[in-house]
Design a protein around this motif. Structure first.
Motif, mmCIF file in Angstrom:
data_model
loop_
_atom_site.group_PDB
_atom_site.id
_atom_site.type_symbol
_atom_site.label_atom_id
_atom_site.label_comp_id
_atom_site.label_asym_id
_atom_site.label_seq_id
_atom_site.Cartn_x
_atom_site.Cartn_y
_atom_site.Cartn_z
ATOM 1 N N ASP A 1 0.826 -1.476 -0.059
ATOM 2 C CA ASP A 1 -0.053 0.146 -0.133
ATOM 3 C C ASP A 1 0.921 1.365 -0.102
ATOM 4 O OD1 ASP A 1 -1.836 2.115 0.225
ATOM 5 O OD2 ASP A 1 -2.405 1.510 2.287
ATOM 6 N N TYR A 2 0.979 2.130 -1.214
ATOM 7 C CA TYR A 2 1.640 3.175 -1.160
ATOM 8 C C TYR A 2 0.907 4.247 -0.538
ATOM 9 C CZ TYR A 2 4.458 0.144 -4.387
ATOM 10 O OH TYR A 2 5.252 -0.745 -4.696
ATOM 11 N N GLN A 3 -0.370 4.209 -0.255
ATOM 12 C CA GLN A 3 -1.047 5.248 0.439
ATOM 13 C C GLN A 3 -1.053 6.410 -0.428
ATOM 14 O OE1 GLN A 3 1.778 5.651 3.599
ATOM 15 N NE2 GLN A 3 0.351 3.995 5.004
ATOM 16 N N GLY A 4 -1.430 6.271 -1.806
ATOM 17 C CA GLY A 4 -1.569 7.564 -2.541
ATOM 18 C C GLY A 4 -0.588 8.245 -2.844
ATOM 19 N N LYS A 5 0.550 7.925 -2.453
ATOM 20 C CA LYS A 5 1.861 9.072 -2.699
ATOM 21 C C LYS A 5 2.132 8.932 -3.954
ATOM 22 C CE LYS A 5 4.258 7.915 1.535
ATOM 23 N NZ LYS A 5 5.498 7.453 2.176
ATOM 24 N N SER A 6 2.798 10.338 -4.583
ATOM 25 C CA SER A 6 3.125 10.463 -5.969
ATOM 26 C C SER A 6 4.603 9.799 -5.896
ATOM 27 C CB SER A 6 3.291 11.751 -6.363
ATOM 28 O OG SER A 6 4.465 12.386 -5.702
ATOM 29 N N TYR A 7 5.157 9.548 -6.928
ATOM 30 C CA TYR A 7 6.622 8.781 -7.337
ATOM 31 C C TYR A 7 7.579 9.211 -6.501
ATOM 32 C CZ TYR A 7 10.436 6.154 -9.069
ATOM 33 O OH TYR A 7 11.749 5.535 -9.193
ATOM 34 N N SER A 8 7.461 10.867 -6.743
ATOM 35 C CA SER A 8 8.942 11.579 -6.087
ATOM 36 C C SER A 8 8.538 11.513 -4.530
ATOM 37 C CB SER A 8 8.762 13.045 -6.516
ATOM 38 O OG SER A 8 7.359 13.523 -6.470
ATOM 39 N N GLN A 9 7.388 11.173 -3.812
ATOM 40 C CA GLN A 9 7.222 11.169 -2.491
ATOM 41 C C GLN A 9 7.760 10.042 -1.668
ATOM 42 O OE1 GLN A 9 3.028 12.208 -2.305
ATOM 43 N NE2 GLN A 9 3.804 14.136 -1.616
ATOM 44 N N LEU A 10 7.966 8.643 -2.631
ATOM 45 C CA LEU A 10 8.187 7.618 -2.291
ATOM 46 C C LEU A 10 9.230 7.551 -1.411
ATOM 47 C CD1 LEU A 10 6.942 4.987 -5.029
ATOM 48 C CD2 LEU A 10 5.803 5.835 -3.177
ATOM 49 N N THR A 11 9.504 6.657 -0.474
ATOM 50 C CA THR A 11 10.944 6.682 -0.042
ATOM 51 C C THR A 11 11.831 5.707 -0.742
ATOM 52 O OG1 THR A 11 10.184 4.615 1.406
ATOM 53 C CG2 THR A 11 9.756 6.768 2.631
ATOM 54 N N ASP A 12 12.942 5.493 -0.246
ATOM 55 C CA ASP A 12 13.969 4.530 -1.131
ATOM 56 C C ASP A 12 13.517 2.965 -0.963
ATOM 57 O OD1 ASP A 12 15.285 6.723 -2.022
ATOM 58 O OD2 ASP A 12 16.955 6.448 -0.722
ATOM 59 N N ASP A 13 13.052 2.687 0.050
ATOM 60 C CA ASP A 13 12.530 1.209 0.100
ATOM 61 C C ASP A 13 11.376 1.128 -0.496
ATOM 62 O OD1 ASP A 13 14.209 0.490 1.869
ATOM 63 O OD2 ASP A 13 13.312 0.594 3.704
ATOM 64 N N GLU A 14 10.347 2.125 -0.436
ATOM 65 C CA GLU A 14 9.059 2.156 -1.157
ATOM 66 C C GLU A 14 9.603 1.856 -2.994
ATOM 67 O OE1 GLU A 14 5.618 4.050 1.357
ATOM 68 O OE2 GLU A 14 7.199 5.338 0.417
ATOM 69 N N LYS A 15 10.558 2.653 -3.481
ATOM 70 C CA LYS A 15 10.825 2.551 -4.649
ATOM 71 C C LYS A 15 11.494 1.270 -5.040
ATOM 72 C CE LYS A 15 11.666 7.749 -5.649
ATOM 73 N NZ LYS A 15 12.736 8.686 -5.767
ATOM 74 N N ARG A 16 12.213 0.836 -4.130
ATOM 75 C CA ARG A 16 12.970 -0.600 -4.230
ATOM 76 C C ARG A 16 11.578 -1.785 -4.369
ATOM 77 N NH1 ARG A 16 13.623 -4.229 -1.090
ATOM 78 N NH2 ARG A 16 13.472 -3.024 0.799
ATOM 79 N N ILE A 17 10.629 -1.487 -3.686
ATOM 80 C CA ILE A 17 9.442 -2.367 -3.658
ATOM 81 C C ILE A 17 8.665 -2.369 -4.826
ATOM 82 C CG2 ILE A 17 7.195 -2.936 -2.742
ATOM 83 C CD1 ILE A 17 8.375 -2.058 0.122
ATOM 84 N N LEU A 18 8.557 -0.931 -5.467
ATOM 85 C CA LEU A 18 7.961 -1.002 -6.792
ATOM 86 C C LEU A 18 8.809 -1.606 -7.798
ATOM 87 C CD1 LEU A 18 5.568 0.471 -8.353
ATOM 88 C CD2 LEU A 18 7.102 2.514 -8.532
ATOM 89 N N GLU A 19 9.911 -1.443 -7.659
ATOM 90 C CA GLU A 19 10.983 -1.962 -8.834
ATOM 91 C C GLU A 19 10.892 -3.491 -8.713
ATOM 92 O OE1 GLU A 19 12.860 -0.254 -11.510
ATOM 93 O OE2 GLU A 19 12.843 1.168 -9.663
ATOM 94 N N GLU A 20 10.970 -4.137 -7.685
ATOM 95 C CA GLU A 20 10.514 -5.454 -7.820
ATOM 96 C C GLU A 20 9.261 -5.980 -8.133
ATOM 97 O OE1 GLU A 20 13.820 -6.021 -3.577
ATOM 98 O OE2 GLU A 20 11.383 -6.257 -3.554
ATOM 99 N N THR A 21 8.568 -5.176 -7.861
ATOM 100 C CA THR A 21 7.023 -5.651 -8.415
ATOM 101 C C THR A 21 7.236 -5.576 -9.994
ATOM 102 O OG1 THR A 21 6.079 -4.589 -6.332
ATOM 103 C CG2 THR A 21 4.623 -5.162 -7.920
ATOM 104 N N VAL A 22 7.541 -4.525 -10.553
ATOM 105 C CA VAL A 22 7.452 -4.337 -11.785
ATOM 106 C C VAL A 22 8.521 -5.417 -12.464
ATOM 107 C CG1 VAL A 22 8.333 -2.610 -13.755
ATOM 108 C CG2 VAL A 22 7.158 -1.740 -11.699
ATOM 109 N N GLU A 23 9.509 -5.843 -11.677
ATOM 110 C CA GLU A 23 10.457 -6.783 -12.247
ATOM 111 C C GLU A 23 9.532 -8.001 -12.483
ATOM 112 O OE1 GLU A 23 14.378 -7.909 -13.332
ATOM 113 O OE2 GLU A 23 13.574 -5.973 -13.036
#
Ligand SMILES: [Zn+2]
Ligand SMILES: [Zn+2]
Ligand SMILES: [Zn+2]
Length: 490
Positions: free
Chosen positions: A185-207
């Protein structure tokens, strides 16, 4: 995006069909066409089904709106069109409806149809069933508004398509893998608001979504992925803008430096005659360098400001600015150079014998100190002589100043307008006429005939200059460089 939208083939005009399967994921477009044709004959509603392998980093929703408007789906005045857009690489389905449809088919209903009929089949990679059921559900809903979304497509049709599905090559027989248990759950944040951890999670999901065929991004992940693409594009654009700025400043700095350097060297050179030669030899090069620099800056600036689509406009502006530059600024610069050379010639000289400051004779008065050949050189304007006379010891100094000699340029060969006469050695061998004997081709060089007469001793000769072979990558013979040596004959 508009250019990409315009590239999508319109099935209606191409082959009178409602289905454009550019991605090649449908096994039976005819049955879908049949349903839509029947509905159009019945109610006039137009439904277009489009599958595309990719739309780059554009947002499918925006693309669907643009394509809908571009094709003008729906009857005029009724606005009763529906577009089903399926973007394979983003694994997205968008259903865009005209204003005339929103009463019969509100957005909530469309979303429920997608959840009920489209997504489950898509998750099993059964795109044929997904699209057929979606179209079927929409048409049934239009004709039977009282039916619940769950009851729109009967089970029998479902089994029919299921039989189809078993024949579908990439159909996955292990549906267990399609269950996602790891939605974050990214809680409706925009991409630039994501923490590094959240960006990594998104990266892995897309992978995972790239390597697992029956894996879908949810709405939020898809939105974040789009935002990420947009951000990367922005960074790329900023970088190229920065590089272009560095290039412009570097270019300007180089020529400012070279000009200052020339002035410093001239300043520290004690002899006025040497000053003259430095300016005479280098200013021409600097002049042409500066001629080119505004052109390059103009091209770079225009490519920054204007879009690719406006390239013809920028070409027009560049050519215009070159012409204006040559007419006004190039001429002004040339006059300034002449003035500068003249002022160097007027620097007071001291007599070599007694050290008294000498006086310069006027152009008319100096001629009686010059030889006939030197006067001829002054007349043809190849060389100027200044005669300085010492008022105390009456000795004189004759100073020689070569003029700026424009060169004739003939398709790759260049030869001086005036050169030194082979007979009397004065710079009075003037080109009277020239004509091309044979044009240069890609396989052989050409020849140009130059007739010269000496303005002093009247010696005349016909010379032949070689025009170099044409180069395959020729960009127009602007600076030919060395022409071949000329033969001389009576
Ligand atoms: Zn003179
Ligand atoms: Zn003197
Ligand atoms: Zn001569």
């Amino acid at each position: 995006m508009d250019t990409l939208v315009a590239k999508v083939p319109n099935p209606k005009t191409v082959r009178n069909s409602w289905v454009e399967d550019s991605a090649g994921v449908l096994t039976d477009t005819a049955s879908i066409d049949q349903m839509i044709n029947a509905e159009e004959a019945n109610s006039g509603v137009e439904i277009a089904v489009v599958t595309l392998p990719t739309i780059g980093s554009y947002v499918p929703k925006d693309f669907a709106v643009a394509l809908f408007n571009h094709w003008k789906i729906g009857k005029k005045g009724k606005d009763n069109g529906i577009l089903i857009l399926h973007v394979i690489d983003q694994r997205r389905i968008e259903i865009e409806t005209g204003y005339g449809m929103e009463g019969d088919l509100p957005d909530v209903t469309v979303k429920r149809i997608i959840d009920t009929y489209t997504i489950p089949s898509f998750k099993e990679d059964n795109f044929q069933k997904g699209h057929a059921d979606t179209v079927s559900a929409i048409i049934t809903k239009l004709n039977h508004p009282e039916l619940a979304v769950e009851d729109l497509v009967s089970n029998t049709t479902g089994t029919d398509y299921a039989a189809d599905a078993s024949a579908y090559p990439s159909n996955n027989d292990t549906p267990n893998e399609s269950k996602r248990t790891d939605e974050y759950d990214y809680q409706g944040k925009s991409y630039s608001q994501l923490t590094d951890d959240e960006k990594r999670i998104l990266e892995e999901t897309v992978e995972r979504y790239n390597t697992t065929s029956n894996y879908f991004l949810n709405d939020e992940e898809s939105r974040l992925l789009n935002e990420k693409f947009t951000e990367l594009e922005k960074i790329e654009k900023e970088e190229s803008l920065r590089n272009k700025k560095y290039f412009i400043f570097g270019y300007l700095a180089l020529f400012v430096f070279l000009n200052l350097f020339q002035r410093v060297v001239v300043w520290f050179t004690p002899s006025p005659t040497a000053k003259y030669h430095i300016v005479h030899k280098t200013d021409f090069i600097l002049f042409y360098g500066i001629v080119i620099s505004p052109v390059i800056i103009a091209i770079t600036l225009l490519s920054l400001v204007l879009d690719d689509a406006l390239f013809p406009v920028s070409i027009f502006l560049i050519i215009g600015s070159i012409i204006i530059f040559f007419i006004f600024w190039g001429d002004l610069r040339m006059r300034k150079l002449m003035e500068r050379l003249q002022s160097i010639r007027n620097i007071p000289r001291k007599c070599k014998k007694c050290g008294t400051t000498m006086t310069k004779l006027s152009e008319e008065a100096d001629n009686k100190h010059l030889s006939e050949g030197q006067v001829s050189e002054e007349i043809v304007n190849s060389i100027d002589y200044d005669v300085w006379v010492c008022p105390s010891c009456h000795s004189n100094a004759i100073l020689k100043f070569p003029n700026i000699n424009p060169e004739y340029i003939h398709k790759g060969t260049s030869f001086p307008k005036i050169k030194s006469c082979p007979e009397c050695k004065f710079e009075t061998f003037v080109c009277r006429s020239s004509r091309i004997l044979s044009e240069a081709t890609y396989s052989s060089s050409g020849k140009v005939e130059v007739k010269r007469t000496c303005a002093h001793c009247k010696h005349s000769a016909t010379e032949y200059e070689t025009i170099p072979k044409k180069q395959k990558s020729s960009s127009g013979g602007s600076s030919g460089g060395g022409g071949g040596g000329g033969e001389s004959s009576g």
